[in-house]
Design a protein around this motif. Structure first.
Motif, PDB file in Angstrom:
ATOM      1  N   ALA A  72       0.834  -1.197   0.000  1.00  0.00           N
ATOM      2  CA  ALA A  72       0.000   0.000   0.000  1.00  0.00           C
ATOM      3  C   ALA A  72       0.871   1.250   0.000  1.00  0.00           C
ATOM      4  O   ALA A  72       0.578   2.226  -0.688  1.00  0.00           O
ATOM      5  CB  ALA A  72      -0.916  -0.004   1.222  1.00  0.00           C
ATOM      6  N   ASN A  73       1.967   1.202   0.749  1.00  0.00           N
ATOM      7  CA  ASN A  73       2.901   2.316   0.794  1.00  0.00           C
ATOM      8  C   ASN A  73       3.509   2.588  -0.580  1.00  0.00           C
ATOM      9  O   ASN A  73       3.598   3.724  -1.031  1.00  0.00           O
ATOM     10  CB  ASN A  73       4.033   2.013   1.778  1.00  0.00           C
ATOM     11  N   ASP A  74       3.916   1.500  -1.255  1.00  0.00           N
ATOM     12  CA  ASP A  74       4.513   1.648  -2.576  1.00  0.00           C
ATOM     13  C   ASP A  74       3.535   2.284  -3.549  1.00  0.00           C
ATOM     14  O   ASP A  74       3.884   3.154  -4.335  1.00  0.00           O
ATOM     15  CB  ASP A  74       4.945   0.269  -3.105  1.00  0.00           C
ATOM     16  N   LYS A  75       2.285   1.838  -3.473  1.00  0.00           N
ATOM     17  CA  LYS A  75       1.264   2.361  -4.390  1.00  0.00           C
ATOM     18  C   LYS A  75       1.022   3.832  -4.127  1.00  0.00           C
ATOM     19  O   LYS A  75       0.862   4.628  -5.040  1.00  0.00           O
ATOM     20  CB  LYS A  75      -0.028   1.567  -4.236  1.00  0.00           C
ATOM     21  N   ALA A  76       1.022   4.211  -2.835  1.00  0.00           N
ATOM     22  CA  ALA A  76       0.807   5.617  -2.470  1.00  0.00           C
ATOM     23  C   ALA A  76       1.939   6.466  -3.001  1.00  0.00           C
ATOM     24  O   ALA A  76       1.730   7.603  -3.462  1.00  0.00           O
ATOM     25  CB  ALA A  76       0.703   5.743  -0.956  1.00  0.00           C
ATOM     26  N   ARG A  77       3.156   5.903  -2.970  1.00  0.00           N
ATOM     27  CA  ARG A  77       4.314   6.664  -3.431  1.00  0.00           C
ATOM     28  C   ARG A  77       4.288   6.845  -4.948  1.00  0.00           C
ATOM     29  O   ARG A  77       4.674   7.870  -5.469  1.00  0.00           O
ATOM     30  CB  ARG A  77       5.587   5.915  -3.005  1.00  0.00           C
ATOM     31  N   GLU A  78       3.797   5.792  -5.657  1.00  0.00           N
ATOM     32  CA  GLU A  78       3.738   5.854  -7.119  1.00  0.00           C
ATOM     33  C   GLU A  78       2.865   7.011  -7.588  1.00  0.00           C
ATOM     34  O   GLU A  78       3.135   7.657  -8.580  1.00  0.00           O
ATOM     35  CB  GLU A  78       3.195   4.526  -7.666  1.00  0.00           C
TER      36      GLU A  78
END
Ligand SMILES: [Zn+2]
Length: 82
Positions: A72-78
């Motif tokens: 979820a963190n990675d997606k938010a960063r993308e």
């Protein structure tokens, strides 16, 4: 609080307020101790033991919570908030 009854062995899983699973022994219904935890495969695999009964229960909680949060963190960063 969510309570899930497993079909096999009628093991009761409870999610405590802090998100940890609590296992109850199918034999004596005492709360079981966490014996082993393995999240190396990205899955939350745990073994619980009831010491008085010497009863071991393997639990597969599926994808580990930290893995979900990480994704979820990675997606938010993308998305990029600047
Ligand atoms: Zn027991």
């Amino acid at each position: 609080m969510a309570i899930v009854k497993e079909a096999a062995g009628a093991v009761v899983k409870e999610v405590a307020a802090h998100g940890e699973w609590r296992m109850k022994c199918p034999k004596c219904t005492q709360e079981m101790d966490l014996y082993e935890k393995d999240t190396s495969s990205g899955r939350d695999m745990r073994t619980y033991v009831c010491r008085p009964c010497k009863e071991y229960v393997d639990v597969d909680n599926g994808v580990a919570l930290w893995q979900v949060l990480h994704d979820a963190n990675d997606k938010a960063r993308e998305k990029g908030s600047g």
